[in-house]
Design a protein around this motif. Structure first.
Motif, PDB file in Angstrom:
ATOM      1  N   GLU A 136      29.558  40.007  59.052  1.00 27.03           N
ATOM      2  CA  GLU A 136      29.654  41.129  59.978  1.00 27.03           C
ATOM      3  C   GLU A 136      29.950  40.664  61.395  1.00 27.03           C
ATOM      4  O   GLU A 136      30.698  41.331  62.133  1.00 27.03           O
ATOM      5  N   ALA A 137      29.417  39.519  61.809  1.00 27.04           N
ATOM      6  CA  ALA A 137      29.605  39.055  63.176  1.00 27.04           C
ATOM      7  C   ALA A 137      31.062  38.735  63.468  1.00 27.04           C
ATOM      8  O   ALA A 137      31.594  39.062  64.541  1.00 27.04           O
ATOM      9  N   THR A 138      31.741  38.091  62.500  1.00 25.74           N
ATOM     10  CA  THR A 138      33.139  37.698  62.710  1.00 25.74           C
ATOM     11  C   THR A 138      34.119  38.665  62.059  1.00 25.74           C
ATOM     12  O   THR A 138      35.327  38.542  62.276  1.00 25.74           O
ATOM     13  N   ARG A 139      33.597  39.584  61.266  1.00 20.70           N
ATOM     14  CA  ARG A 139      34.417  40.538  60.518  1.00 20.70           C
ATOM     15  C   ARG A 139      35.469  39.808  59.687  1.00 20.70           C
ATOM     16  O   ARG A 139      36.642  40.177  59.645  1.00 20.70           O
ATOM     17  N   THR A 140      35.015  38.764  59.015  1.00 22.06           N
ATOM     18  CA  THR A 140      35.874  37.975  58.138  1.00 22.06           C
ATOM     19  C   THR A 140      35.176  37.801  56.787  1.00 22.06           C
ATOM     20  O   THR A 140      34.042  38.252  56.597  1.00 22.06           O
ATOM     21  N   MET A 141      35.845  37.125  55.859  1.00 20.37           N
ATOM     22  CA  MET A 141      35.345  36.984  54.491  1.00 20.37           C
ATOM     23  C   MET A 141      35.172  35.520  54.106  1.00 20.37           C
ATOM     24  O   MET A 141      35.834  35.026  53.198  1.00 20.37           O
ATOM     25  N   PRO A 142      34.270  34.824  54.784  1.00 15.25           N
ATOM     26  CA  PRO A 142      34.011  33.431  54.408  1.00 15.25           C
ATOM     27  C   PRO A 142      32.985  33.341  53.297  1.00 15.25           C
ATOM     28  O   PRO A 142      32.179  34.258  53.102  1.00 15.25           O
ATOM     29  N   ALA A 143      32.975  32.233  52.588  1.00 15.56           N
ATOM     30  CA  ALA A 143      32.001  32.044  51.510  1.00 15.56           C
ATOM     31  C   ALA A 143      30.583  31.981  52.035  1.00 15.56           C
ATOM     32  O   ALA A 143      29.628  32.112  51.264  1.00 15.56           O
ATOM     33  N   THR A 144      30.425  31.793  53.337  1.00 17.41           N
ATOM     34  CA  THR A 144      29.099  31.760  53.947  1.00 17.41           C
ATOM     35  C   THR A 144      28.569  33.156  54.283  1.00 17.41           C
ATOM     36  O   THR A 144      27.428  33.299  54.728  1.00 17.41           O
ATOM     37  N   GLY A 145      29.397  34.176  54.083  1.00 22.77           N
ATOM     38  CA  GLY A 145      28.973  35.535  54.378  1.00 22.77           C
ATOM     39  C   GLY A 145      28.050  36.084  53.305  1.00 22.77           C
ATOM     40  O   GLY A 145      27.744  35.424  52.303  1.00 22.77           O
ATOM     41  N   LYS A 146      27.604  37.313  53.505  1.00 25.50           N
ATOM     42  CA  LYS A 146      26.744  37.970  52.529  1.00 25.50           C
ATOM     43  C   LYS A 146      27.551  38.380  51.300  1.00 25.50           C
ATOM     44  O   LYS A 146      28.718  38.758  51.409  1.00 25.50           O
ATOM     45  N   LEU A 147      26.909  38.325  50.131  1.00 26.07           N
ATOM     46  CA  LEU A 147      27.553  38.749  48.887  1.00 26.07           C
ATOM     47  C   LEU A 147      27.558  40.273  48.843  1.00 26.07           C
ATOM     48  O   LEU A 147      26.514  40.899  48.638  1.00 26.07           O
ATOM     49  N   MET A 148      28.731  40.850  49.015  1.00 33.26           N
ATOM     50  CA  MET A 148      28.849  42.303  49.147  1.00 33.26           C
ATOM     51  C   MET A 148      29.261  43.005  47.869  1.00 33.26           C
ATOM     52  O   MET A 148      29.075  44.220  47.746  1.00 33.26           O
ATOM     53  N   SER A 149      29.850  42.285  46.929  1.00 34.76           N
ATOM     54  CA  SER A 149      30.414  42.973  45.766  1.00 34.76           C
ATOM     55  C   SER A 149      30.504  42.033  44.580  1.00 34.76           C
ATOM     56  O   SER A 149      30.331  40.817  44.709  1.00 34.76           O
ATOM     57  N   MET A 150      30.796  42.616  43.442  1.00 32.37           N
ATOM     58  CA  MET A 150      31.005  41.879  42.203  1.00 32.37           C
ATOM     59  C   MET A 150      32.447  42.079  41.756  1.00 32.37           C
ATOM     60  O   MET A 150      32.918  43.223  41.697  1.00 32.37           O
ATOM     61  N   PRO A 151      33.194  41.004  41.459  1.00 28.22           N
ATOM     62  CA  PRO A 151      34.527  41.207  40.888  1.00 28.22           C
ATOM     63  C   PRO A 151      34.450  42.045  39.623  1.00 28.22           C
ATOM     64  O   PRO A 151      33.561  41.855  38.793  1.00 28.22           O
ATOM     65  N   ILE A 152      35.359  42.982  39.504  1.00 31.30           N
ATOM     66  CA  ILE A 152      35.419  43.848  38.329  1.00 31.30           C
ATOM     67  C   ILE A 152      36.658  43.532  37.494  1.00 31.30           C
ATOM     68  O   ILE A 152      36.588  43.434  36.269  1.00 31.30           O
ATOM     69  N   SER A 153      37.776  43.373  38.160  1.00 31.29           N
ATOM     70  CA  SER A 153      39.015  43.048  37.451  1.00 31.29           C
ATOM     71  C   SER A 153      39.878  42.184  38.365  1.00 31.29           C
ATOM     72  O   SER A 153      40.330  42.666  39.407  1.00 31.29           O
ATOM     73  N   PRO A 154      40.106  40.906  38.018  1.00 27.84           N
ATOM     74  CA  PRO A 154      40.834  39.986  38.892  1.00 27.84           C
ATOM     75  C   PRO A 154      42.345  40.132  38.722  1.00 27.84           C
ATOM     76  O   PRO A 154      43.036  39.238  38.222  1.00 27.84           O
ATOM     77  N   LEU A 155      42.854  41.254  39.169  1.00 27.38           N
ATOM     78  CA  LEU A 155      44.241  41.591  38.854  1.00 27.38           C
ATOM     79  C   LEU A 155      45.231  40.965  39.819  1.00 27.38           C
ATOM     80  O   LEU A 155      45.078  41.033  41.040  1.00 27.38           O
ATOM     81  N   ILE A 156      46.247  40.374  39.247  1.00 32.09           N
ATOM     82  CA  ILE A 156      47.437  39.929  39.957  1.00 32.09           C
ATOM     83  C   ILE A 156      48.625  40.203  39.043  1.00 32.09           C
ATOM     84  O   ILE A 156      48.465  40.367  37.828  1.00 32.09           O
ATOM     85  N   PRO A 157      49.831  40.256  39.587  1.00 36.45           N
ATOM     86  CA  PRO A 157      50.995  40.410  38.719  1.00 36.45           C
ATOM     87  C   PRO A 157      51.400  39.088  38.082  1.00 36.45           C
ATOM     88  O   PRO A 157      51.256  38.025  38.690  1.00 36.45           O
ATOM     89  N   LEU A 158      51.872  39.169  36.868  1.00 35.73           N
ATOM     90  CA  LEU A 158      52.525  38.052  36.199  1.00 35.73           C
ATOM     91  C   LEU A 158      53.936  38.475  35.820  1.00 35.73           C
ATOM     92  O   LEU A 158      54.262  39.672  35.788  1.00 35.73           O
ATOM     93  N   LEU A 159      54.766  37.502  35.525  1.00 35.63           N
ATOM     94  CA  LEU A 159      56.086  37.786  34.977  1.00 35.63           C
ATOM     95  C   LEU A 159      55.944  37.992  33.472  1.00 35.63           C
ATOM     96  O   LEU A 159      55.450  37.116  32.754  1.00 35.63           O
ATOM     97  N   TYR A 160      56.339  39.163  32.997  1.00 38.76           N
ATOM     98  CA  TYR A 160      56.422  39.447  31.560  1.00 38.76           C
ATOM     99  C   TYR A 160      57.887  39.255  31.164  1.00 38.76           C
ATOM    100  O   TYR A 160      58.776  39.794  31.827  1.00 38.76           O
ATOM    101  N   TYR A 161      58.134  38.530  30.100  1.00 42.17           N
ATOM    102  CA  TYR A 161      59.523  38.337  29.675  1.00 42.17           C
ATOM    103  C   TYR A 161      59.616  38.341  28.153  1.00 42.17           C
ATOM    104  O   TYR A 161      58.638  38.038  27.458  1.00 42.17           O
ATOM    105  N   ARG A 162      60.787  38.684  27.658  1.00 43.30           N
ATOM    106  CA  ARG A 162      61.015  38.777  26.215  1.00 43.30           C
ATOM    107  C   ARG A 162      61.250  37.390  25.639  1.00 43.30           C
ATOM    108  O   ARG A 162      62.364  36.849  25.678  1.00 43.30           O
ATOM    109  N   GLY A 163      60.214  36.809  25.076  1.00 41.33           N
ATOM    110  CA  GLY A 163      60.320  35.472  24.520  1.00 41.33           C
ATOM    111  C   GLY A 163      61.317  35.372  23.380  1.00 41.33           C
ATOM    112  O   GLY A 163      61.998  34.350  23.227  1.00 41.33           O
ATOM    113  N   ASP A 164      61.431  36.437  22.576  1.00 36.11           N
ATOM    114  CA  ASP A 164      62.374  36.399  21.462  1.00 36.11           C
ATOM    115  C   ASP A 164      63.818  36.333  21.959  1.00 36.11           C
ATOM    116  O   ASP A 164      64.648  35.595  21.412  1.00 36.11           O
ATOM    117  N   LEU A 165      64.121  37.074  23.034  1.00 37.21           N
ATOM    118  CA  LEU A 165      65.474  37.044  23.593  1.00 37.21           C
ATOM    119  C   LEU A 165      65.751  35.734  24.318  1.00 37.21           C
ATOM    120  O   LEU A 165      66.891  35.250  24.320  1.00 37.21           O
TER     121      LEU A 165
END
Length: 448
Positions: free
Chosen positions: A136-165
């Motif tokens: 709260e003091a620095t308004r940043t997200m360092p690992a030394t900050g308070k634990l505010m939440s729990m990851p629910i879904s670690p979503l990022i995009p991946l490339l989906y491609y047609r392996g058969d083609l």
């Protein structure tokens, strides 16, 4: 909006309930009776797996959970209304990467360790750019900050491609954007097959999210250095223009003719109906590829980290979801929410989540034998890509910036304005937003 009341008497469809229940801990986690809780959540490709995981929690513990399910924007509206009322309606807020900073900075969620000082985050849980913490003091997200939440879904995009083609045409998995373009052109044969199908529609957080891997993978960005609180706008850099021009060129020359009108559902639909050679899509959609009730390309789609320019790491944007505990609810419901998180983060619960089609938040799952199975062929590429993923926003006004990007990118992809005009306009508007909130900011010279 749908309201799901889940209880332990319901069938645990799709998880393999017997095996999952046998593998989960039966003591020492959330076995004591706690108050019922309500979770507000969005409807998304990963929702069904979360629902099934919650059902398993109820069956394992006897504790009760209600899910209040809404469209993406509707979930945010309900959360904002609830946290600003005298008494909150929702106990756990499922917060997107575009707005969790707003909830932290506004003081609307309570630190998990303030509710239960004995709570410990499993060391194997992805902290996703340390976005689960807040100072709260620095308004940043360092690992030394308070634990505010729990990851629910670690979503990022991946490339989906047609392996058969790929096998038919002798193509190799692209590591660079040039290789992706060459492969997309090799598969492009409209209207039966588009080399790549991209999202271009404007929504709450749509085309902007899908553009991030291209922008950051070209060495560009929106701001100079968020970690150093330098919000000088760099979107309209030479790298930004190269990225947007590339995105548009793919759409025009190897993509769908209506890219500007396509949202996530349409992009997925093109892939599962066999009309797309590639998509760059959030990993939550993986299970639909092999669902025989939805897909005609079962076992034909492969996964890889998003390409980038040579010498630049793959840079998928974090589009993750975090669970925060509302501050304006009774203490017994806060404690009940902590118990759900205590159970949810375990390797056993996350294995069950993966079996239900979800994306595990616990890195230990990705080292399990299941990661070698054909059904979970996305696990290793995801684990690789998470290591270089980018947290796009860590300030509470992110939704205003996203709205600017959504409009500008949509107009450029649709051909209403040039990429140069779009980037200059978006950069000016974002600079105005950051100046209004007194951030350290600046601008680049306009592109010409």
């Amino acid at each position: 909006m749908s309201l799901f009341k889940l209880n332990r008497r319901q069938a645990l469809v799709g998880i393999g309930a017997g095996a999952a229940l046998a593998g989960l801990p039966r003591a020492g986690f959330a076995q004591s009776s706690v108050a019922p809780i309500t979770i507000v959540i969005n409807q998304s490709p990963w929702f069904d797996s979360f629902r099934k995981t919650v059902e398993l929690y109820e069956a394992e513990t006897g504790n009760q959970v209600e899910l209040d399910v809404n469209p993406f924007a509707g979930s945010l509206e309900k959360q904002r209304n609830s946290v600003r009322s005298a008494a909150g309606q929702y106990d756990i807020l499922i917060m997107n990467s575009g707005w969790f900073a707003e909830m932290y900075a506004g003081g609307f969620v309570e630190a998990i360790t303030d509710i239960d000082p004995g709570f410990q985050l499993d060391p194997e849980v992805y902290t996703l750019g340390d976005t689960v913490y807040w100072d709260e003091a620095t308004r940043t997200m360092p690992a030394t900050g308070k634990l505010m939440s729990m990851p629910i879904s670690p979503l990022i995009p991946l490339l989906y491609y047609r392996g058969d083609l790929y096998a038919e045409k002798g193509l190799t998995v692209p590591k660079t954007f040039a290789e992706l373009e060459a492969n997309a052109r090799a598969l492009h044969n409209p209207p039966g097959m588009y080399g790549i199908v991209q999202r271009g529609a404007r929504a709450a957080h749509a085309v902007a999210f899908d553009f991030y891997p291209y922008l950051y993978g070209h060495g560009g960005g929106i701001f100079a250095d968020q970690l150093a609180s330098d919000y000088s706008v760099t979107l309209n850099s030479a790298e930004g223009k190269e990225a947007l021009d590339y995105y548009i060129r793919l759409a025009q020359e190897a993509g769908h003719p209506q890219t500007a009108a396509l949202d996530q559902a349409e992009v997925i639909q093109n892939m599962v109906t066999g009309k797309a050679g590639h998509i760059m899509m959030v990993i939550a959609a993986w299970s639909q590829m092999d669902d025989p009730t939805k897909s005609i390309v079962v076992d034909k789609v492969e996964f890889a980290a998003p390409p980038s320019l040579p010498g630049i790491p793959s840079a998928p944007g974090l589009g993750h979801w975090l669970g925060g505990i509302s501050k304006n609810i009774p203490d017994d419901r806060k404690r009940a929410a902590v118990e759900f998180f205590r159970w949810f983060q375990t390797k056993e619960a996350q294995i069950a989540a993966a079996q239900a089609g979800g994306i595990p938040i616990n890195a230990a799952v990705y080292r399990e034998p299941m990661a070698e199975e054909r059904n979970f062929r996305w696990m290793k590429p995801l684990d690789e890509a998470l290591k270089t993923s980018v947290n796009i926003y860590q300030f509470p006004e992110a939704s205003e910036v996203i709205a600017v990007l959504e409009l500008g990118l949509n107009r450029a992809i649709g051909g209403e304005i040039t990429s140069t005009d779009a980037l200059n306009t978006m950069a000016d508007e974002i600079h105005t937003i950051m100046s209004r909130y007194n951030y350290k900011t600046g601008t680049l010279p306009a592109l010409s």
